[in-house]
Design a protein around this motif. Structure first.
Motif, PDB file in Angstrom:
ATOM      1  N   VAL A 144       0.884  -1.164   0.000  1.00 30.70           N
ATOM      2  CA  VAL A 144       0.000   0.000   0.000  1.00 30.70           C
ATOM      3  C   VAL A 144       0.920   1.211   0.000  1.00 30.70           C
ATOM      4  O   VAL A 144       1.439   1.614   1.045  1.00 30.70           O
ATOM      5  N   GLY A 145       1.141   1.758  -1.179  1.00 30.02           N
ATOM      6  CA  GLY A 145       2.133   2.813  -1.323  1.00 30.02           C
ATOM      7  C   GLY A 145       1.836   4.047  -0.497  1.00 30.02           C
ATOM      8  O   GLY A 145       2.738   4.672   0.065  1.00 30.02           O
ATOM      9  N   GLN A 146       0.550   4.432  -0.427  1.00 31.08           N
ATOM     10  CA  GLN A 146       0.189   5.656   0.260  1.00 31.08           C
ATOM     11  C   GLN A 146       0.502   5.565   1.753  1.00 31.08           C
ATOM     12  O   GLN A 146       0.980   6.529   2.364  1.00 31.08           O
ATOM     13  N   ALA A 147       0.217   4.436   2.360  1.00 36.62           N
ATOM     14  CA  ALA A 147       0.456   4.251   3.792  1.00 36.62           C
ATOM     15  C   ALA A 147       1.868   3.759   4.088  1.00 36.62           C
ATOM     16  O   ALA A 147       2.260   3.686   5.257  1.00 36.62           O
ATOM     17  N   GLY A 148       2.623   3.403   3.044  1.00 39.63           N
ATOM     18  CA  GLY A 148       3.961   2.874   3.260  1.00 39.63           C
ATOM     19  C   GLY A 148       3.953   1.500   3.891  1.00 39.63           C
ATOM     20  O   GLY A 148       4.823   1.169   4.702  1.00 39.63           O
ATOM     21  N   TRP A 149       2.991   0.666   3.490  1.00 35.72           N
ATOM     22  CA  TRP A 149       2.829  -0.659   4.087  1.00 35.72           C
ATOM     23  C   TRP A 149       3.268  -1.758   3.123  1.00 35.72           C
ATOM     24  O   TRP A 149       2.945  -1.737   1.933  1.00 35.72           O
ATOM     25  N   GLN A 150       3.978  -2.733   3.677  1.00 30.74           N
ATOM     26  CA  GLN A 150       4.240  -3.997   2.997  1.00 30.74           C
ATOM     27  C   GLN A 150       3.343  -5.041   3.655  1.00 30.74           C
ATOM     28  O   GLN A 150       3.309  -5.135   4.889  1.00 30.74           O
ATOM     29  N   VAL A 151       2.642  -5.819   2.867  1.00 32.98           N
ATOM     30  CA  VAL A 151       1.652  -6.756   3.401  1.00 32.98           C
ATOM     31  C   VAL A 151       1.989  -8.174   2.963  1.00 32.98           C
ATOM     32  O   VAL A 151       2.282  -8.424   1.785  1.00 32.98           O
ATOM     33  N   SER A 152       1.924  -9.092   3.922  1.00 33.72           N
ATOM     34  CA  SER A 152       2.137 -10.508   3.627  1.00 33.72           C
ATOM     35  C   SER A 152       1.118 -11.338   4.387  1.00 33.72           C
ATOM     36  O   SER A 152       0.999 -11.230   5.614  1.00 33.72           O
ATOM     37  N   GLY A 153       0.365 -12.161   3.669  1.00 36.28           N
ATOM     38  CA  GLY A 153      -0.571 -13.097   4.296  1.00 36.28           C
ATOM     39  C   GLY A 153      -0.158 -14.514   3.979  1.00 36.28           C
ATOM     40  O   GLY A 153       0.276 -14.802   2.851  1.00 36.28           O
ATOM     41  N   THR A 154      -0.258 -15.399   4.945  1.00 32.61           N
ATOM     42  CA  THR A 154       0.135 -16.787   4.737  1.00 32.61           C
ATOM     43  C   THR A 154      -1.064 -17.709   4.943  1.00 32.61           C
ATOM     44  O   THR A 154      -1.698 -17.687   6.002  1.00 32.61           O
ATOM     45  N   ARG A 155      -1.364 -18.481   3.930  1.00 33.48           N
ATOM     46  CA  ARG A 155      -2.547 -19.331   3.932  1.00 33.48           C
ATOM     47  C   ARG A 155      -2.489 -20.387   5.035  1.00 33.48           C
ATOM     48  O   ARG A 155      -3.512 -20.733   5.642  1.00 33.48           O
ATOM     49  N   ALA A 156      -1.309 -20.907   5.323  1.00 31.16           N
ATOM     50  CA  ALA A 156      -1.180 -22.007   6.271  1.00 31.16           C
ATOM     51  C   ALA A 156      -1.699 -21.638   7.661  1.00 31.16           C
ATOM     52  O   ALA A 156      -2.287 -22.471   8.349  1.00 31.16           O
ATOM     53  N   LEU A 185      -2.534 -15.757   8.914  1.00 33.74           N
ATOM     54  CA  LEU A 185      -2.033 -14.495   9.461  1.00 33.74           C
ATOM     55  C   LEU A 185      -1.756 -13.489   8.354  1.00 33.74           C
ATOM     56  O   LEU A 185      -1.263 -13.841   7.275  1.00 33.74           O
ATOM     57  N   VAL A 186      -2.070 -12.252   8.639  1.00 31.53           N
ATOM     58  CA  VAL A 186      -1.706 -11.147   7.757  1.00 31.53           C
ATOM     59  C   VAL A 186      -0.807 -10.202   8.551  1.00 31.53           C
ATOM     60  O   VAL A 186      -1.136  -9.820   9.678  1.00 31.53           O
ATOM     61  N   ARG A 187       0.328  -9.861   7.952  1.00 37.36           N
ATOM     62  CA  ARG A 187       1.302  -8.988   8.596  1.00 37.36           C
ATOM     63  C   ARG A 187       1.485  -7.724   7.766  1.00 37.36           C
ATOM     64  O   ARG A 187       1.447  -7.787   6.529  1.00 37.36           O
ATOM     65  N   VAL A 188       1.722  -6.624   8.445  1.00 45.20           N
ATOM     66  CA  VAL A 188       1.987  -5.350   7.776  1.00 45.20           C
ATOM     67  C   VAL A 188       3.286  -4.780   8.329  1.00 45.20           C
ATOM     68  O   VAL A 188       3.449  -4.668   9.554  1.00 45.20           O
ATOM     69  N   LEU A 189       4.216  -4.448   7.450  1.00 51.88           N
ATOM     70  CA  LEU A 189       5.394  -3.693   7.852  1.00 51.88           C
ATOM     71  C   LEU A 189       5.150  -2.234   7.492  1.00 51.88           C
ATOM     72  O   LEU A 189       4.675  -1.922   6.392  1.00 51.88           O
ATOM     73  N   ASN A 190       5.498  -1.342   8.395  1.00 59.47           N
ATOM     74  CA  ASN A 190       5.084   0.046   8.308  1.00 59.47           C
ATOM     75  C   ASN A 190       6.264   0.988   8.103  1.00 59.47           C
ATOM     76  O   ASN A 190       7.074   1.201   9.017  1.00 59.47           O
ATOM     77  N   HIS A 191       6.327   1.582   6.912  1.00 56.61           N
ATOM     78  CA  HIS A 191       7.345   2.584   6.617  1.00 56.61           C
ATOM     79  C   HIS A 191       6.729   3.907   6.174  1.00 56.61           C
ATOM     80  O   HIS A 191       7.408   4.722   5.546  1.00 56.61           O
ATOM     81  N   GLY A 192       5.441   4.124   6.491  1.00 54.24           N
ATOM     82  CA  GLY A 192       4.839   5.369   6.020  1.00 54.24           C
ATOM     83  C   GLY A 192       3.757   5.960   6.891  1.00 54.24           C
ATOM     84  O   GLY A 192       3.170   6.982   6.525  1.00 54.24           O
ATOM     85  N   THR A 193       3.454   5.380   8.048  1.00 52.96           N
ATOM     86  CA  THR A 193       2.336   5.839   8.869  1.00 52.96           C
ATOM     87  C   THR A 193       2.798   6.083  10.299  1.00 52.96           C
ATOM     88  O   THR A 193       3.394   5.188  10.904  1.00 52.96           O
TER      89      THR A 193
END
Length: 679
Positions: free
Chosen positions: A386-398, A401-409
């Motif tokens: 999510v470029g506007q918020a500076g977020w990197q998002v990773s979800g794992t099916r197993a 879980l959904v994780r967000v790394l934050n470089h913009g908020t």
């Protein structure tokens, strides 16, 4: 004190009797579940109504704005639920909800009544609640407004008009004035709509692209994007349908929703858990609102949107919200008063009503008749930015879980020098973990952080950082970066708590070197690269560099540290009412942190174990790594950071084949090289 495990209420079990796993193969929920929940909430809250029904004074500690505001919130926010429920049922009201709210309107708008509401010019929070009153009246117009005594109608108009020309903060609050003005216009009480047009234009200026809004002019990205900045444009356009500007706005809202919803859907965990990030989280399943807005605007697949909305609401119902008494308390699952912010009172959680918006849609609407479709994280591993918020998002099916790394908020601006707000300034958030939001470490960053330590061991802060950029590499790894001037803050305890950071009590934080961070995210693992810039005449000479990992909360299964690595495994509290005696408890959570480049940079390691610092039951474990002494300026330090529902795959390994380039080798065989100097 940590929130105790909630006791079975019987309500979740009664809802399961309604399950339909043909129509809703993922949640079992149908419209009948939503109607039952709305009725349960309204009938339970009714017991706390004042004699003339103008206030609902729910039990609990008085909020920061006083008992009169608390009671008004209880009225206005539950009124939204009642309006959704009756409007979607075409006026059918077997429980007599509207009759009681009509009585409350008559008393609350009567200045001579003992239950008279605070006026809009008297208290800013009344402006917020006035919008819910106006919206509820609009939605139930044939069955409530048009049946009110003319004298009561006149008083309602007078109440809603009072204070409209006073100050409204230039954030989502402007929508409250738009909604009130539009309702007044619809009943012939306001002719001049120039204010509506001006405010809609101002709000449009908060749009940042790709479906994302900021809540004002700061870097404020959170659930308000969905439950406010996307919600009200659609509702207002429907209120004002037929006017050229409203019809144009409806088309724009549809276009932006179609851009936003894929991201919003990707931020819902497989268990329905919403992202734990940002203020006002005690509104709980208000996080479902954007999915119903999407259904209302015909933006997105109705079966998928209902699955997301039902998943979010069911997530809370299965974990004790509402509670034994059918009430939504200040907290997350159970009651937990430290989650309250300055504006929070016992009636505040009922803005969860926004998550019940789907009840406005009639039973034959595709949102109710389409077969549920799986969430993105239920189909495959996901990776996006999510470029506007500076977020990197990773979800794992197993593990879902959904994780967000934050470089913009950070709910702030570059260079602000505030303390870190735990719900905005951490480097990572997820659908299953809570940052440390209470206790001594609330203002001393530990979890999901990169800090410098002063001579006394006090950590630095990053709020006011300079955001770099986030991007998605061809192989599915995301990359993000940010840099900030390290600073030490003694938070001013008199500052209002709106979720963001605090200013320094002295007015001048102590400054240290610049820090740079680069994150590579793939699946459960992050490679976190950190560099300390040479000193610039700093107030503080750092004595150490520390990296904090994911905070996991529950019963501690395993926690250990040593030799450049630390980890913790917890078993979260089980569901309040498991569907059957053999249903498994919540998935265990593992937080892992280790040196990634084999150079022994982090000589110290540990796992901090904390109690009572999040709304979740149990002990919160935070692994950390630190240098033994001052970090070397200009050197890149590398850590591998993981959050997983089971033991994660082998940690990625990092090398620096040439100066300024980092190479990450992942357990699945993928290799990524990124330029880290000059990002």
């Amino acid at each position: 004190m940590t929130a105790p495990a909630t006791r079975p209420t019987g309500f979740a079990a009664r809802l399961r009797d309604l399950d339909d796993h043909v129509l809703s193969p993922h949640t079992g929920w149908t419209r009948a579940h939503w109607e039952a929940l709305a009725d349960h909430l309204l009938l339970s809250a009714r017991r706390w109504a004042s004699p003339a029904h103008a206030g609902i004074a729910l039990p609990g500690e008085t909020g920061g704005y006083g008992a009169r505001i608390d009671a008004l919130e209880g009225f206005a926010r539950t009124f939204l639920t009642a309006a959704f429920r009756v409007a979607g049922s075409r006026g059918q009201d077997p429980h007599g909800f509207l009759e009681r709210y009509a009585e409350g309107l008559a008393a609350g708008t009567d200045p001579e009544s003992a239950e008279a509401w605070p006026r809009l010019h008297e208290h800013g929070q009344a402006k917020v609640e006035a919008a819910s009153v106006a919206l509820g009246l609009h939605l139930t117009r044939p069955w409530l407004w048009e049946r009110l005594d003319p004298a009561v109608q006149e008083r309602v108009v007078d109440y809603l008009s009072d204070g409209l020309d006073t100050f409204y903060p230039p954030i989502n609050w402007l929508w409250f004035r738009v909604v009130v003005r539009e309702f007044l216009h619809s009943v012939g009480a306001l002719d001049d709509l120039s204010g509506v047009r001006e405010e809609v234009a101002t709000l449009d200026g908060f749009y940042r692209g790709d479906g994302w809004y900021a809540d004002g002019d700061e870097r404020s990205y959170d659930h308000y994007v969905g439950w406010a900045m996307h919600l009200y444009p659609v509702l207002w356009a429907r209120m004002a349908a037929g006017r050229a500007e409203a019809d144009a706005a409806a088309a724009t809202a549809h276009e932006r929703l179609e851009l936003f919803l894929p991201d919003a859907l990707g931020l819902v965990g497989g268990d329905g858990g919403p992202l734990v990030q940002g203020r006002s989280l005690t509104y709980r399943f208000a996080a479902a609102a954007p999915f119903w807005v999407g259904a209302m605007a015909d933006a997105g697949s109705p079966g998928l949107l209902r699955r997301a909305a039902s998943g979010v609401v069911k997530h809370f119902v299965e974990r004790g919200a509402p509670d034994d008494d059918g009430l939504l308390t200040l907290g997350w699952y159970g009651s937990w008063r430290p989650l309250a912010q300055r504006y929070s009172g016992p009636g505040s959680p009922y803005w969860a009503s926004k998550g019940l918006l789907g009840l406005v849609l009639p039973p034959e609407h595709p949102a109710w008749t389409a077969v549920e479709e799986p969430l993105p994280v239920e189909v495959r591993d996901t990776s996006f930015v999510v470029g506007q918020a500076g977020w990197q998002v990773s979800g794992t099916r197993a593990d879902g879980l959904v994780r967000v790394l934050n470089h913009g908020t950070d709910h702030s601006r570059p260079g602000s020098g505030l303390s870190d707000g735990p719900l905005y300034s951490r480097l990572g958030y997820s659908t299953a973990t809570w940052p440390v939001v209470a206790g001594d470490l609330r203002h001393r960053p530990l979890d999901q952080s990169v800090v410098l330590l002063d001579g006394a061991g006090e950590p630095s802060h990053r709020t006011g950082f300079e955001d770099g950029h986030v991007s998605l590499l061809d192989g599915g790894t995301s990359v993000g970066s940010s840099r900030w001037r390290s600073h030490w803050v003694e938070p001013d305890p008199s500052a209002p708590d709106h979720g963001s950071g605090y200013p320094d009590a002295s007015g001048s934080p102590r400054l240290g070197p610049w820090l740079e961070a680069v994150s590579l995210l793939r699946g459960a693992w992050e490679v976190r690269l950190v560099r300390v810039a040479p000193g610039l005449g700093d107030d503080v000479v750092p004595a150490g560099l520390r990296v904090g990992g994911w905070p996991v909360t529950g019963d501690v299964v395993d926690a250990a540290a040593g030799d450049g690595a630390a980890h913790a495994v917890v078993a979260p509290a089980p569901l309040v009412e498991p569907a059957s005696p053999v249903e498994p408890v919540e998935t265990p959570l593992a937080s892992v942190l280790r040196t990634a480049d084999g150079r022994g940079a982090f000589a110290r390691a540990g796992v901090e174990q904390l109690v009572g610092v999040t709304p979740l039951a149990g002990t919160t474990c935070v692994p950390w790594l630190a240098t033994d002494g001052a970090p070397e300026p200009g050197r890149w330090y590398a850590a591998a950071v993981a959050l997983a529902g089971e033991a994660p795959a082998d940690a990625p390994e990092v090398t620096f084949p040439v100066p300024g380039v980092a190479r990450a080798a992942w357990a699945d065989g993928a290799v990524d090289e990124v330029v880290v100097d000059g990002r």
